[in-house]
Scaffold this motif. Structure first.
Motif, PDB file in Angstrom:
ATOM      1  N   ARG A   1       5.070 -21.295 -65.300  1.00 48.09           N
ATOM      2  CA  ARG A   1       3.679 -20.203 -64.353  1.00 48.09           C
ATOM      3  C   ARG A   1       3.067 -19.867 -64.887  1.00 48.09           C
ATOM      4  NH1 ARG A   1       9.130 -19.362 -64.261  1.00 48.09           N
ATOM      5  NH2 ARG A   1      10.801 -20.060 -62.146  1.00 48.09           N
ATOM      6  N   LEU A   2       1.721 -20.145 -63.580  1.00 45.64           N
ATOM      7  CA  LEU A   2       0.588 -19.768 -64.019  1.00 45.64           C
ATOM      8  C   LEU A   2      -0.623 -19.384 -63.439  1.00 45.64           C
ATOM      9  CD1 LEU A   2      -0.354 -22.511 -63.610  1.00 45.64           C
ATOM     10  CD2 LEU A   2      -0.232 -23.848 -65.733  1.00 45.64           C
ATOM     11  N   ARG A   3      -1.567 -18.469 -63.587  1.00 46.94           N
ATOM     12  CA  ARG A   3      -2.623 -18.102 -62.679  1.00 46.94           C
ATOM     13  C   ARG A   3      -4.008 -19.354 -62.661  1.00 46.94           C
ATOM     14  NH1 ARG A   3      -3.028 -14.557 -58.708  1.00 46.94           N
ATOM     15  NH2 ARG A   3      -5.087 -13.491 -58.616  1.00 46.94           N
ATOM     16  N   LEU A   4      -4.301 -19.295 -62.356  1.00 47.98           N
ATOM     17  CA  LEU A   4      -5.406 -20.498 -61.757  1.00 47.98           C
ATOM     18  C   LEU A   4      -6.073 -20.192 -60.969  1.00 47.98           C
ATOM     19  CD1 LEU A   4      -4.871 -22.000 -59.125  1.00 47.98           C
ATOM     20  CD2 LEU A   4      -3.219 -23.425 -60.457  1.00 47.98           C
ATOM     21  N   SER A   5      -7.728 -20.315 -60.866  1.00 45.78           N
ATOM     22  CA  SER A   5      -8.699 -20.628 -59.909  1.00 45.78           C
ATOM     23  C   SER A   5      -9.262 -20.740 -59.369  1.00 45.78           C
ATOM     24  CB  SER A   5     -10.093 -19.714 -60.836  1.00 45.78           C
ATOM     25  OG  SER A   5     -10.975 -19.440 -59.671  1.00 45.78           O
ATOM     26  N   VAL A   6      -9.950 -21.877 -58.055  1.00 52.05           N
ATOM     27  CA  VAL A   6      -9.994 -23.089 -57.776  1.00 52.05           C
ATOM     28  C   VAL A   6     -11.401 -23.108 -58.255  1.00 52.05           C
ATOM     29  CG1 VAL A   6     -10.155 -24.720 -56.104  1.00 52.05           C
ATOM     30  CG2 VAL A   6      -8.140 -23.347 -55.665  1.00 52.05           C
ATOM     31  N   VAL A   7     -12.433 -24.302 -58.786  1.00 52.32           N
ATOM     32  CA  VAL A   7     -13.053 -24.817 -59.109  1.00 52.32           C
ATOM     33  C   VAL A   7     -14.116 -25.958 -58.311  1.00 52.32           C
ATOM     34  CG1 VAL A   7     -12.694 -23.376 -61.513  1.00 52.32           C
ATOM     35  CG2 VAL A   7     -12.722 -26.412 -60.856  1.00 52.32           C
ATOM     36  N   ARG A   8     -13.540 -26.757 -57.815  1.00 45.59           N
ATOM     37  CA  ARG A   8     -13.491 -27.515 -56.987  1.00 45.59           C
ATOM     38  C   ARG A   8     -12.846 -28.030 -56.024  1.00 45.59           C
ATOM     39  NH1 ARG A   8     -12.907 -30.054 -61.659  1.00 45.59           N
ATOM     40  NH2 ARG A   8     -11.396 -32.018 -61.488  1.00 45.59           N
ATOM     41  N   HIS A   9     -12.908 -29.287 -55.104  1.00 44.34           N
ATOM     42  CA  HIS A   9     -12.466 -29.147 -54.402  1.00 44.34           C
ATOM     43  C   HIS A   9     -12.855 -30.170 -53.699  1.00 44.34           C
ATOM     44  CE1 HIS A   9     -11.613 -29.546 -49.386  1.00 44.34           C
ATOM     45  NE2 HIS A   9     -10.962 -29.669 -49.620  1.00 44.34           N
ATOM     46  N   VAL A  10     -12.188 -31.780 -53.231  1.00 44.76           N
ATOM     47  CA  VAL A  10     -12.152 -33.036 -52.977  1.00 44.76           C
ATOM     48  C   VAL A  10     -11.373 -33.589 -51.814  1.00 44.76           C
ATOM     49  CG1 VAL A  10     -12.491 -35.500 -52.871  1.00 44.76           C
ATOM     50  CG2 VAL A  10     -13.496 -34.028 -54.847  1.00 44.76           C
ATOM     51  N   SER A  11     -12.318 -33.616 -50.433  1.00 42.84           N
ATOM     52  CA  SER A  11     -11.345 -34.155 -49.145  1.00 42.84           C
ATOM     53  C   SER A  11     -11.677 -35.578 -48.968  1.00 42.84           C
ATOM     54  CB  SER A  11     -11.482 -33.346 -47.829  1.00 42.84           C
ATOM     55  OG  SER A  11     -11.102 -33.361 -46.857  1.00 42.84           O
ATOM     56  N   PHE A  12     -10.543 -36.433 -48.584  1.00 43.64           N
ATOM     57  CA  PHE A  12     -10.185 -37.576 -47.878  1.00 43.64           C
ATOM     58  C   PHE A  12     -10.156 -37.519 -46.533  1.00 43.64           C
ATOM     59  CE2 PHE A  12      -9.335 -37.484 -52.175  1.00 43.64           C
ATOM     60  CZ  PHE A  12      -9.844 -38.745 -53.250  1.00 43.64           C
ATOM     61  N   ASP A  13     -10.478 -37.562 -45.496  1.00 49.16           N
ATOM     62  CA  ASP A  13     -10.746 -37.850 -43.810  1.00 49.16           C
ATOM     63  C   ASP A  13      -9.374 -36.162 -43.468  1.00 49.16           C
ATOM     64  OD1 ASP A  13     -11.831 -39.860 -43.944  1.00 49.16           O
ATOM     65  OD2 ASP A  13     -10.730 -41.919 -44.150  1.00 49.16           O
TER      66      ASP A  13
END
Length: 398
Positions: free
Chosen positions: A350-362
């Motif tokens: 169990r951890l705490r995270l932050s989104v730093v980048r996002h890549v989308s495929f179609d």
């Protein structure tokens, strides 16, 4: 051509080749088959062990009959050397699709078992297919095969030709002609169902490859949900690539440096090839291999307004300070979430995270790069186990 026994002879065992004897037998069968087909010149060692076999991203399967290796096949994930066939075929269209890729290579069956109606070949292919889906986190397969053998892959297994033309002289197969092809494992299920779903018994490839479990398969044991079965210990690397084949001696300077970039432990570096002059390779500017490749189910609890509060996800790559997540719905950079990750049957983090980048495929698949705000002891133990060594035995025994 279709004759798949849903209950193979119990004397047949399918497993990951992991011991020196098993790997030696696989490389010998492969050598003899390739020499006989004109795909390579005889080697003094009597083995075909390529540099790709030295990588932790390659898994070699073996079929054993009453304890004797009678068939082999290797699956090569994208690693520091890429894929063997990318030297001759353009894989950019496949790389642009969502999902991991594996090249299926080094397939050989002992001559005594080639005329047995696929008693070894089809179970070996079944093992490969299921291993790629269940363990290897692979969606797309790519192959380079002789034109005379391509019809089997096309007609029976639903492979499709790559856009590139046939190669007249494929260097990886001693200048023999080759056809490049690919298979989407996700869509292949429906294709097989339509083609074979109503066929009786031994002709029903859909039942054989997608539905049925073969008791002959011995699945690897893992504490953590890693995607690689990296069996090359320092002793095995030294045996096959320094002593038996001397394959390390034929590497150029960059290839040597790339090996150093993935085998960082002191025990491995004692057997790796040195650069000219004997200096230790520097890692600056080299593309690093993602050593901690996993497939761990996870759930995210997002507190931000306007975002789905509970999301299913998979951790596909991990480190001490961050991870990559595969999700069905995107999360904007800066989103914070509490995550519960199933690292293995007995290990939950169990951890705490932050989104730093996002890549989308179609819009079909989204990969999030995340940095941790806080991690627990279970996560630290998992990372430590992966850091201690690349061989499967090191990770499994943790």
């Amino acid at each position: 051509m279709v004759d798949c026994d849903p209950s193979p002879d119990p004397r047949l065992l399918l497993k990951v080749a992991e011991t020196q004897d098993e790997l030696e037998a696989c490389f010998q069968i492969l050598h003899d088959a390739y020499v006989a087909a004109g795909f390579m010149q005889p080697h003094p060692s009597g083995l075909r062990a390529t540099i790709y076999h030295a990588l932790p991203t390659t898994t070699t399967l073996c079929a054993k009959w009453e304890g004797r290796v009678v068939g082999t096949l290797s699956m090569i994930r994208d690693g520091v050397f890429g894929f063997p066939m990318q030297q001759a075929f353009d894989l950019s269209a496949v790389r642009a699709l969502p999902g991991q890729i594996a090249e299926i290579s080094a397939l050989a069956v002992h001559p005594e078992f080639r005329q047995t109606g696929g008693a070894v070949l089809f179970p070996l292919m079944k093992f490969m297919h299921e291993y790629c889906v269940r363990y290897f986190d692979t969606r797309h397969l790519v192959i380079a095969v002789n034109p005379n053998r391509f019809p089997m892959y096309e007609a029976l297994l639903m492979f499709k030709r790559l856009a590139s033309q046939e190669v007249d002289a494929y260097d990886f197969a001693n200048g023999a002609p080759a056809v490049g092809a690919t298979l989407d494992l996700r869509t292949a299920k429906e294709q097989m169902r339509r083609a074979y779903g109503t066929q009786p018994g031994r002709r029903n490839l859909y039942d054989y490859f997608v539905v049925r479990d073969l008791p002959n398969i011995q699945w690897p044991k893992r504490r953590y949900r890693t995607t690689n079965d990296a069996v090359m210990s320092p002793a095995l690397l030294d045996h096959f690539f320094n002593q038996r084949t001397q394959a390390f001696q034929g590497l150029d300077e960059r290839q040597k440096a790339l090996l150093w970039s993935i085998y960082e432990q002191a025990e491995y570096r004692q057997v790796l090839p040195m650069l000219a002059g004997g200096e230790v390779p520097t890692m600056q500017g080299l593309r690093r291999h993602a050593r901690h490749s996993v497939l761990c189910p996870a759930s995210l609890h997002v507190a931000d307004a306007g975002v789905e509060p509970q999301l299913a996800a998979h951790v596909v790559e991990l480190s001490l300070n961050g991870c990559q997540l595969r999700v069905a719905h995107p999360l904007p950079s800066g989103t914070e979430a509490d995550a519960t990750v199933n690292l293995g049957e007995q290990d939950t983090s169990r951890l705490r995270l932050s989104v730093v980048r996002h890549v989308s495929f179609d819009g079909e698949c989204h990969v999030l790069g995340c940095r941790f705000r806080a991690v627990d002891d279970a996560w630290r133990r998992c990372v430590a186990a992966l850091e201690r060594g690349l061989s499967a035995a090191d990770v499994h025994a943790s």
